[in-house]
Design a protein around this motif. Structure first.
Motif, PDB file in Angstrom:
ATOM      1  N   ASP A  42       0.811  -1.219   0.000  1.00 22.97           N
ATOM      2  CA  ASP A  42       0.000   0.000   0.000  1.00 22.97           C
ATOM      3  C   ASP A  42       0.846   1.271   0.000  1.00 22.97           C
ATOM      4  O   ASP A  42       0.397   2.311  -0.490  1.00 22.97           O
ATOM      5  N   VAL A  43       2.051   1.203   0.575  1.00 25.13           N
ATOM      6  CA  VAL A  43       2.862   2.425   0.683  1.00 25.13           C
ATOM      7  C   VAL A  43       3.955   2.510  -0.380  1.00 25.13           C
ATOM      8  O   VAL A  43       4.753   3.443  -0.351  1.00 25.13           O
ATOM      9  N   GLU A  44       3.964   1.587  -1.327  1.00 25.77           N
ATOM     10  CA  GLU A  44       5.002   1.614  -2.357  1.00 25.77           C
ATOM     11  C   GLU A  44       5.033   2.946  -3.109  1.00 25.77           C
ATOM     12  O   GLU A  44       6.107   3.455  -3.452  1.00 25.77           O
ATOM     13  N   ARG A  45       3.865   3.519  -3.340  1.00 24.07           N
ATOM     14  CA  ARG A  45       3.813   4.751  -4.143  1.00 24.07           C
ATOM     15  C   ARG A  45       4.430   5.956  -3.412  1.00 24.07           C
ATOM     16  O   ARG A  45       4.681   6.986  -4.037  1.00 24.07           O
ATOM     17  N   TYR A  46       4.699   5.794  -2.109  1.00 26.64           N
ATOM     18  CA  TYR A  46       5.312   6.898  -1.361  1.00 26.64           C
ATOM     19  C   TYR A  46       6.821   6.722  -1.226  1.00 26.64           C
ATOM     20  O   TYR A  46       7.483   7.540  -0.593  1.00 26.64           O
ATOM     21  N   ASP A  47       7.354   5.679  -1.817  1.00 22.51           N
ATOM     22  CA  ASP A  47       8.797   5.484  -1.963  1.00 22.51           C
ATOM     23  C   ASP A  47       9.539   5.611  -0.637  1.00 22.51           C
ATOM     24  O   ASP A  47      10.440   6.442  -0.480  1.00 22.51           O
ATOM     25  N   LEU A  48       9.179   4.772   0.313  1.00 23.89           N
ATOM     26  CA  LEU A  48       9.869   4.779   1.594  1.00 23.89           C
ATOM     27  C   LEU A  48      11.332   4.365   1.435  1.00 23.89           C
ATOM     28  O   LEU A  48      11.660   3.475   0.651  1.00 23.89           O
ATOM     29  N   PHE A  49      12.208   4.996   2.215  1.00 17.79           N
ATOM     30  CA  PHE A  49      13.588   4.536   2.314  1.00 17.79           C
ATOM     31  C   PHE A  49      13.597   3.142   2.907  1.00 17.79           C
ATOM     32  O   PHE A  49      14.377   2.290   2.483  1.00 17.79           O
ATOM     33  N   TRP A  50      12.748   2.925   3.915  1.00 18.43           N
ATOM     34  CA  TRP A  50      12.484   1.580   4.420  1.00 18.43           C
ATOM     35  C   TRP A  50      11.240   1.538   5.281  1.00 18.43           C
ATOM     36  O   TRP A  50      10.770   2.560   5.794  1.00 18.43           O
ATOM     37  N   LEU A  51      10.700   0.335   5.420  1.00 12.64           N
ATOM     38  CA  LEU A  51       9.687  -0.009   6.404  1.00 12.64           C
ATOM     39  C   LEU A  51      10.387  -0.872   7.442  1.00 12.64           C
ATOM     40  O   LEU A  51      10.916  -1.931   7.138  1.00 12.64           O
ATOM     41  N   GLU A  52      10.390  -0.396   8.676  1.00 13.91           N
ATOM     42  CA  GLU A  52      11.181  -1.021   9.736  1.00 13.91           C
ATOM     43  C   GLU A  52      10.323  -1.941  10.612  1.00 13.91           C
ATOM     44  O   GLU A  52       9.186  -1.606  10.955  1.00 13.91           O
ATOM     45  N   ASP A  53      10.902  -3.089  10.990  1.00 11.47           N
ATOM     46  CA  ASP A  53      10.286  -4.011  11.951  1.00 11.47           C
ATOM     47  C   ASP A  53       8.808  -4.230  11.650  1.00 11.47           C
ATOM     48  O   ASP A  53       7.938  -4.062  12.507  1.00 11.47           O
ATOM     49  N   CYS A  54       8.540  -4.643  10.425  1.00 12.81           N
ATOM     50  CA  CYS A  54       7.147  -4.741   9.979  1.00 12.81           C
ATOM     51  C   CYS A  54       6.413  -5.920  10.618  1.00 12.81           C
ATOM     52  O   CYS A  54       5.179  -5.911  10.692  1.00 12.81           O
ATOM     53  N   THR A  55       7.160  -6.930  11.076  1.00 13.48           N
ATOM     54  CA  THR A  55       6.549  -8.095  11.720  1.00 13.48           C
ATOM     55  C   THR A  55       7.574  -8.660  12.702  1.00 13.48           C
ATOM     56  O   THR A  55       8.777  -8.408  12.536  1.00 13.48           O
ATOM     57  N   PRO A  56       7.137  -9.359  13.754  1.00 12.81           N
ATOM     58  CA  PRO A  56       8.114  -9.848  14.742  1.00 12.81           C
ATOM     59  C   PRO A  56       9.264 -10.607  14.092  1.00 12.81           C
ATOM     60  O   PRO A  56       9.064 -11.557  13.340  1.00 12.81           O
ATOM     61  N   ALA A  57      10.479 -10.171  14.412  1.00 12.96           N
ATOM     62  CA  ALA A  57      11.652 -10.635  13.682  1.00 12.96           C
ATOM     63  C   ALA A  57      12.069 -12.051  14.047  1.00 12.96           C
ATOM     64  O   ALA A  57      12.870 -12.657  13.336  1.00 12.96           O
ATOM     65  N   GLU A  58      11.557 -12.581  15.164  1.00 12.43           N
ATOM     66  CA  GLU A  58      11.920 -13.951  15.517  1.00 12.43           C
ATOM     67  C   GLU A  58      11.454 -14.946  14.453  1.00 12.43           C
ATOM     68  O   GLU A  58      12.049 -15.998  14.265  1.00 12.43           O
ATOM     69  N   ASN A  59      10.372 -14.615  13.755  1.00 14.88           N
ATOM     70  CA  ASN A  59       9.845 -15.468  12.702  1.00 14.88           C
ATOM     71  C   ASN A  59      10.472 -15.059  11.377  1.00 14.88           C
ATOM     72  O   ASN A  59       9.880 -14.330  10.584  1.00 14.88           O
TER      73      ASN A  59
END
Length: 402
Positions: free
Chosen positions: A226-243
Motif C-alpha cells: 500500500d505504501v510503495e507509491r510513497y517510496d519509503l527509504f524503508w519499512l522497519e520491523d514490519c513483523t516480529p523478527a523472531e519469525n
C-alpha cells in the motif's frame, strides 16, 4: 599490559546508562556501554558477578580470545543480557587498543571508507499537522532523512509519538505506562499520513517508518504494498523478527525496502533473512549485539548479499555505544544509514565525546580510542532510577507487541 580494575557504573542523567570502565596496569582506561533499557540492573549483576572476575589480570589486547571466552565459556549463549555485557567488554578493549596505538578506532578497523556518516532523525506528531511541524524541525536541525511516526485516530498513546523531549523514554513510575493499539485503524491511517508528508516535502526527502513488530506477515505485506507509491527509504520491523520465515511472505508482495534487527543479538538471528535476501538493512546495535567485533563480522557477511548496515541508535544507548557505532559506520564498505536521536545536554556532560553532528552527518573525530571521556563525579550525582518501558494492549485488554 594487564587489566587491573573493571568498574561497572550506573548513572541516570535523564535516563539510565550502564558503563564498564577497564583500567590497565599502565593507567590506560577503556569504556564500554552495557545499557539494556528497562533491564539495566540485570546486566550490572551479570558484569559484576560473572564477567569482571574473569577479566582481572588478563591481556587487554586479546580481544577476539576474550570475546570467544565470554560467549562460549558460559555455555548459556546469546540473549540480550549476556550480549550487552559482552559488548561492553568488547568496546572497552577496542577503546584501549586504539589508545595504545594512538589512533581513532576507525583506523584499526581498516580506515575510513567515507568522509562522514549519514543519519536519520525522528519526526512525530499526534496528528498530521503536528507531524509536519516535527519534520520541519528535524530538517532545520540538519537532518536529510527522517523517520515519521504519528498518532492513530481513536488511540490515546502510540509508539513513537510523544509530547516531551524523548521518544520511547522509560516512565519513572511503579508500573509501566500502558499504550493502546488497533491494527486495522493503523493500516488505514498510515498511507494518508505518508501522502500528506510527500505532498508537503516532495519526493526527494528520504522517509522511514517503524511498524515496531506489530503486524502479522500478511498485514505487513499489505502495508508494504500500500505504501510503495510513497517510496519509503524503508519499512522497519514490519513483523516480529523472531519469525524469519515470515519475511518471505512480505518480500513476495512488496518492493518496499525492509529493515530489521534492533532486537537481534547474534548472527544466527539473521541467517535466513540475509542468505535469502529478505531484508535490505540490518539494524542491530553495537551495545546489544556483543560489540564491535561480531557486528563487523555480521556486516561483512551481509555485504555478500547486498544488505547494508543501519545501526540502531536510540537515546537509550549511551554516547559510548553511539561513538563505537560511528567508528564502525565510517570503516565498513556496506554502510547504509545511522539512526541518531542525540542525547540531552546533561548526558553529553557525563559522557564528553569527540564525535560531531553537522548537516545531518556524524563523524567520530580523531581522538585516540572511541573518543569518549566519562565524568564519574558528575555521573555519581545522578544515580539509577527504576524505570519501565511501556506495554501495549488491544482494545479488549490483550497484551500486544510493544
Amino acid at each position: 599490559m594487564r587489566i587491573v580494575a573493571a568498574d561497572v557504573v550506573v548513572t541516570s542523567p535523564g535516563r539510565n546508562f550502564v558503563t564498564l570502565k577497564l583500567t590497565t596496569d599502565e593507567g590506560l582506561t577503556g569504556l564500554g556501554d552495557a545499557t539494556l533499557n528497562g533491564r539495566e540492573q540485570a546486566v550490572v549483576a551479570y558484569l559484576r558477578e560473572h564477567v569482571v572476575p574473569l577479566l582481572l589480570g588478563t591481556d587487554p589486547h586479546r580481544i577476539e580470545d576474550t570475546w570467544q571466552s565470554l560467549y562460549r565459556g558460559a555455555y548459556w549463549r546469546r540473549g540480550p543480557v549476556t550480549m550487552a555485557a559482552i559488548a561492553a567488554v568488547d568496546v572497552a578493549l577496542w577503546d584501549l587498543k586504539a589508545k595504545v596505538a594512538g589512533l581513532p578506532l576507525y583506523q584499526l578497523l581498516g580506515g575510513a571508507s567515507r568522509e562522514r556518516v549519514r543519519t536519520y532523525g525522528h519526526a512525530n506528531g499526534r496528528d498530521v499537522p503536528e507531524l509536519l511541524d516535527s519534520v520541519r524541525a528535524r530538517r532545520a536541525e540538519g537532518y536529510q532523512a527522517v523517520r515519521v511516526q504519528t498518532g492513530v485516530p481513536g488511540l490515546q498513546t502510540v509508539y513513537g509519538v510523544h509530547t516531551g523531549e524523548a521518544i520511547a523514554r522509560p516512565t519513572h513510575r511503579a508500573l509501566p505506562l500502558v499504550e493502546d493499539w488497533d491494527t486495522p485503524a493503523y493500516l488505514r491511517h498510515l498511507p494518508t499520513v505518508l501522502e500528506a508528508v510527500r505532498h508537503e516535502f516532495g519526493p526527494e526527502l528520504p522517509l522511514l517508518h517503524d511498524a515496531h513488530h506489530r503486524l502479522t506477515p500478511v498485514q505487513a505485506a499489505k502495508l508494504g504494498k500500500d505504501v510503495e507509491r510513497y517510496d519509503l527509504f524503508w519499512l522497519e520491523d514490519c513483523t516480529p523478527a523472531e519469525n524469519q520465515e515470515g519475511f518471505r511472505t512480505v518480500r513476495r508482495h512488496t518492493t518496499t525496502p525492509l529493515a530489521v534487527g534492533e532486537v537481534f543479538n547474534a548472527v544466527v538471528d539473521y541467517q535466513t533473512l540475509i542468505t535469502e535476501q529478505l531484508i535490505d538493512y540490518a539494524r542491530s546495535a553495537v551495545t546489544h549485539f556483543g560489540g564491535i567485533s561480531p557486528l563487523k563480522k555480521l556486516f561483512d557477511f551481509a555485504a555478500m548479499y547486498q544488505v547494508k548496515s543501519a545501526v540502531h541508535g536510540p537515546e537509550d544507548i549511551s554516547p559510548v555505544g553511539t561513538a563505537a557505532a560511528i567508528h564502525l559506520d565510517l570503516a565498513i564498505h556496506n554502510f547504509g544509514i545511522q539512526e541518531y536521536s542525540g542525547h540531552t545536554d546533561l548526558t553529553n556532560e557525563v559522557f564528553r565525546h569527540a564525535y560531531t553532528f553537522t548537516d545531518g552527518h556524524l563523524h567520530p573525530g580523531d581522538a585516540p580510542g572511541i573518543g569518549v571521556e566519562f565524568d564519574e563525579e558528575l555521573a555519581a550525582a545522578h544515580p539509577y532510577e527504576a524505570a519501565y518501558l511501556p506495554v501495549n494492549r488491544l482494545a479488549d485488554g490483550t497484551v500486544h507487541d510493544w
